[in-house]
Design an enzyme around this catalytic site. Structure first.
Site, mmCIF file in Angstrom:
data_model
loop_
_atom_site.group_PDB
_atom_site.id
_atom_site.type_symbol
_atom_site.label_atom_id
_atom_site.label_comp_id
_atom_site.label_asym_id
_atom_site.label_seq_id
_atom_site.Cartn_x
_atom_site.Cartn_y
_atom_site.Cartn_z
ATOM 1 N N TRP A 180 5.535 0.421 -2.085
ATOM 2 C CA TRP A 180 6.014 -0.565 -3.062
ATOM 3 C C TRP A 180 5.334 -0.383 -4.411
ATOM 4 O O TRP A 180 4.869 -1.345 -5.012
ATOM 5 C CB TRP A 180 5.799 -2.002 -2.557
ATOM 6 C CG TRP A 180 6.567 -2.311 -1.327
ATOM 7 C CD1 TRP A 180 6.070 -2.435 -0.065
ATOM 8 C CD2 TRP A 180 7.983 -2.509 -1.225
ATOM 9 N NE1 TRP A 180 7.090 -2.700 0.810
ATOM 10 C CE2 TRP A 180 8.269 -2.751 0.130
ATOM 11 C CE3 TRP A 180 9.024 -2.504 -2.151
ATOM 12 C CZ2 TRP A 180 9.562 -2.982 0.591
ATOM 13 C CZ3 TRP A 180 10.313 -2.735 -1.705
ATOM 14 C CH2 TRP A 180 10.561 -2.972 -0.353
ATOM 15 N N GLU B 194 1.940 -9.239 -6.718
ATOM 16 C CA GLU B 194 0.773 -9.747 -7.474
ATOM 17 C C GLU B 194 0.203 -11.012 -6.827
ATOM 18 O O GLU B 194 -0.173 -11.958 -7.512
ATOM 19 C CB GLU B 194 1.165 -10.062 -8.921
ATOM 20 C CG GLU B 194 1.735 -8.898 -9.664
ATOM 21 C CD GLU B 194 0.672 -7.981 -10.204
ATOM 22 O OE1 GLU B 194 -0.501 -8.365 -10.161
ATOM 23 O OE2 GLU B 194 1.032 -6.874 -10.642
ATOM 24 N N PHE C 44 0.168 2.029 -10.237
ATOM 25 C CA PHE C 44 -1.022 1.402 -9.646
ATOM 26 C C PHE C 44 -0.817 1.339 -8.142
ATOM 27 O O PHE C 44 0.075 0.609 -7.669
ATOM 28 C CB PHE C 44 -1.127 -0.002 -10.252
ATOM 29 C CG PHE C 44 -2.227 -0.882 -9.733
ATOM 30 C CD1 PHE C 44 -3.486 -0.871 -10.324
ATOM 31 C CD2 PHE C 44 -1.989 -1.789 -8.702
ATOM 32 C CE1 PHE C 44 -4.491 -1.734 -9.881
ATOM 33 C CE2 PHE C 44 -2.986 -2.649 -8.254
ATOM 34 C CZ PHE C 44 -4.244 -2.619 -8.851
HETATM 35 C C1 LIG Z 1 9.454 -4.685 -6.256
HETATM 36 C C2 LIG Z 1 8.003 -4.637 -5.899
HETATM 37 C C3 LIG Z 1 7.098 -3.951 -6.701
HETATM 38 C C4 LIG Z 1 5.749 -3.865 -6.335
HETATM 39 N N1 LIG Z 1 4.886 -3.126 -7.126
HETATM 40 C C5 LIG Z 1 3.607 -2.879 -6.677
HETATM 41 C C6 LIG Z 1 2.746 -1.990 -7.382
HETATM 42 O O1 LIG Z 1 3.095 -1.471 -8.461
HETATM 43 N N2 LIG Z 1 1.527 -1.700 -6.846
HETATM 44 C C7 LIG Z 1 1.088 -2.262 -5.670
HETATM 45 O O2 LIG Z 1 -0.024 -1.953 -5.245
HETATM 46 N N3 LIG Z 1 1.894 -3.134 -4.987
HETATM 47 C C8 LIG Z 1 3.139 -3.452 -5.459
HETATM 48 N N4 LIG Z 1 3.968 -4.299 -4.753
HETATM 49 C C9 LIG Z 1 3.504 -4.835 -3.468
HETATM 50 C C10 LIG Z 1 3.165 -6.307 -3.494
HETATM 51 O O3 LIG Z 1 1.991 -6.542 -4.220
HETATM 52 C C11 LIG Z 1 3.080 -6.788 -2.031
HETATM 53 O O4 LIG Z 1 4.412 -6.812 -1.549
HETATM 54 C C12 LIG Z 1 2.438 -8.148 -1.907
HETATM 55 O O5 LIG Z 1 1.038 -8.056 -2.111
HETATM 56 C C13 LIG Z 1 2.673 -8.778 -0.518
HETATM 57 O O6 LIG Z 1 2.363 -7.902 0.507
HETATM 58 P P1 LIG Z 1 3.413 -7.619 1.693
HETATM 59 O O7 LIG Z 1 4.743 -7.343 1.095
HETATM 60 O O8 LIG Z 1 2.798 -6.588 2.557
HETATM 61 O O9 LIG Z 1 3.536 -8.999 2.456
HETATM 62 P P2 LIG Z 1 2.542 -9.567 3.583
HETATM 63 O O10 LIG Z 1 1.139 -9.495 3.104
HETATM 64 O O11 LIG Z 1 2.883 -8.942 4.884
HETATM 65 O O12 LIG Z 1 2.985 -11.092 3.594
HETATM 66 C C14 LIG Z 1 4.164 -11.529 4.273
HETATM 67 C C15 LIG Z 1 4.165 -13.058 4.288
HETATM 68 O O13 LIG Z 1 3.009 -13.540 4.965
HETATM 69 C C16 LIG Z 1 2.325 -14.460 4.142
HETATM 70 N N5 LIG Z 1 0.875 -14.379 4.360
HETATM 71 C C17 LIG Z 1 0.068 -13.288 4.338
HETATM 72 N N6 LIG Z 1 -1.208 -13.638 4.557
HETATM 73 C C18 LIG Z 1 -1.220 -14.992 4.718
HETATM 74 C C19 LIG Z 1 -2.231 -15.969 4.954
HETATM 75 N N7 LIG Z 1 -3.540 -15.629 5.060
HETATM 76 N N8 LIG Z 1 -1.858 -17.259 5.078
HETATM 77 C C20 LIG Z 1 -0.568 -17.627 4.942
HETATM 78 N N9 LIG Z 1 0.432 -16.770 4.698
HETATM 79 C C21 LIG Z 1 0.112 -15.469 4.596
HETATM 80 C C22 LIG Z 1 2.678 -14.068 2.721
HETATM 81 O O14 LIG Z 1 2.509 -15.148 1.814
HETATM 82 C C23 LIG Z 1 4.146 -13.670 2.893
HETATM 83 O O15 LIG Z 1 4.950 -14.821 2.878
HETATM 84 C C24 LIG Z 1 5.305 -4.492 -5.153
HETATM 85 C C25 LIG Z 1 6.205 -5.226 -4.365
HETATM 86 C C26 LIG Z 1 7.532 -5.311 -4.738
HETATM 87 C C27 LIG Z 1 8.482 -6.110 -3.887
#
Ligand SMILES: Cc1cc2nc3c(=O)[nH]c(=O)nc-3n(C[C@H](O)[C@H](O)[C@H](O)COP(=O)(O)OP(=O)(O)OC[C@H]3O[C@@H](n4cnc5c(N)ncnc54)[C@H](O)[C@@H]3O)c2cc1C
Length: 393
Positions: free
Chosen positions: A168, A373, A135
């Site tokens: 990711w 998620e 996905f």
């Molecule tokens: C092992 C693993 C598997 C994954 N598998 C999938 C997958 O199969 N498919 C897929 O599509 N994605 C996948 N992901 C991605 C995952 O869904 C994202 O990592 C997640 O949505 C967070 O996005 P980011 O890592 O870019 O963090 P960011 O969005 O950059 O967030 C970083 C920090 O900022 C905070 N933050 C962001 N916005 C706000 C706000 N408005 N107010 C306050 N705090 C905020 C967050 O809470 C977090 O603490 C996976 C991630 C991992 C680690």
């Protein structure tokens, strides 16, 4: 083999709230995990290896698309489905992630948004584990805010041409088909979902190495460079960002149960260890008040988490579960499980950092589960929006 054997966790006769069928699903999954995953999981975790040999046996037990009806799927109720993910994650969050993606993030969107032909083509082989899916929503620059995605689809004649990067992505390099979310240029940049066979020219994947979390699960970056797909690969009923968010709701629900499994594993390990380990006057460490306080916190929180997801599951069966209910269950239960992992690690002292015990592995896995998620804080904002009516994103 593990130093301590899991005995199950039930403080308030929780089992009496379950039907016979629900207990059967839980017990069958538990036995499968005990016999097949527990003996190999620490080796997989060390090696960073996904136990692919378990795909077929998991399919045979009906784990894939388990809550869907038809196409060979098991048609489980939502509580049965949750108890299954609980037991999978009691084994390992990475293996549960694989099943969640295959079921909630790939089979579910095909089932919900797909054409009859797409359903007939993909759902039966995916249920049998003959075809695997991934996905692709998250991008290098857009995680919590997927609406900013840069991936684009352009309609050209009877084809779509896709360009973009996804990051990711669970099971990215082992998938036969990727559900790719992209903005369609000819439709005012509306977000739509596409089925992209991973052997199409211009599609490539590259695994993330050096993860300290979910090491038994494959995580990849995906690249789409002028990937041509027939127009029939569009998931026709996808309609904006709410479509991928509906998929995430399915998967988040499973995670809320799964986290309880990881917490149970940590708690039961710590409880048994504390009764065996002696310090001071030849007494078990379980006889100290501070250790008992930690065990009490854990069993109380696990019990509250069980009741929360059970209610959300019953609401889901009745078609009454709202997305904020699922957010509360995911947010609370993953936080609770991570705290249980930390307290359990502490109770085991130095042994807590070794992989003779499952605790440190669960703790590291749960760091990813807390982030994916919808992060813990994003779920705070969803619940906050629900109770105040004010969007604070
Ligand atoms: C092992 C693993 C598997 C994954 N598998 C999938 C997958 O199969 N498919 C897929 O599509 N994605 C996948 N992901 C991605 C995952 O869904 C994202 O990592 C997640 O949505 C967070 O996005 P980011 O890592 O870019 O963090 P960011 O969005 O950059 O967030 C970083 C920090 O900022 C905070 N933050 C962001 N916005 C706000 C706000 N408005 N107010 C306050 N705090 C905020 C967050 O809470 C977090 O603490 C996976 C991630 C991992 C680690």
């Amino acid at each position: 083999m593990p130093a301590i054997k899991f005995r199950g966790v039930d403080f308030i006769q929780f089992d009496s709230l379950l039907t016979e069928e629900e207990r059967l699903v839980r017990d069958t999954t538990r036995q499968f995990i005990e016999d097949n995953l527990i003996p190999i999981i620490e080796e997989c975790n060390r090696a960073g290896r996904f136990p692919r040999e378990l795909v077929k046996p998991m399919a045979d037990l009906g784990f894939f698309g388990a809550s869907l009806k038809g196409y060979g799927c098991a048609g489980m109720g939502n509580v049965e489905y949750g108890l299954m993910t609980q037991e999978l994650e009691r084994g390992d969050s990475g293996v549960r992630s694989f099943v969640s993606v295959q079921s909630g993030l790939v089979m579910y969107p095909i089932y919900e948004f797909g054409s009859d032909e797409q359903k007939e083509t993909w759902l039966p082989p995916m249920q049998k584990g003959e075809k695997l899916g991934c996905f692709g929503l998250t991008e290098p620059g857009f995680g919590s805010n997927p609406g900013g995605m840069l991936t684009r689809a352009r309609k050209v004649g009877k084809e779509y041409v896709l360009n973009g990067e996804k990051m990711w992505i669970t099971s990215g390099s082992i998938a036969d088909v990727a559900v790719i979310w992209a903005k369609v240029e000819n439709e005012n940049n509306k977000v739509r979902g596409f089925l992209v066979e991973t052997d199409r020219p211009g599609f490539s994947s590259d695994d993330v190495h050096g993860k300290w979390s979910l090491r038994a699960s494959v995580t990849s970056g995906l690249s789409l460079q002028d990937v041509h797909i027939p127009e029939s690969n569009l998931l026709p009923k996808t309609d904006g960002l709410k479509s991928p968010l509906m998929c995430l709701n399915q998967a988040r629900y499973g995670i809320a149960w799964g986290a309880i499994g990881a917490a149970m594993s940590c708690y039961d390990t710590a409880l048994q260890y504390s009764l065996l380990r002696k310090q001071w006057r030849d007494q078990p460490i379980a006889s100290h008040q501070l250790v008992q306080d930690k065990l009490t916190w854990m069993i109380s929180e696990i019990t509250k988490a069980q009741l929360l997801v059970l209610q959300v599951g019953r609401l889901k069966d009745a078609g009454k579960a709202e997305h904020q209910h699922i957010s509360m269950a995911k947010r609370n239960n993953v936080w609770m499980a991570l705290e249980c992992a930390r307290l359990s690690r502490d109770i085991l002292g130095a042994n807590g950092v070794a992989d003779d015990y499952p605790i440190m592995r669960h703790m590291m896995n749960l760091e990813s589960v807390k982030t994916y998620e919808g992060t813990h804080d994003v779920h705070s904002l969803i619940i906050g929006q629900s109770v105040t009516g004010i969007d604070a994103f």
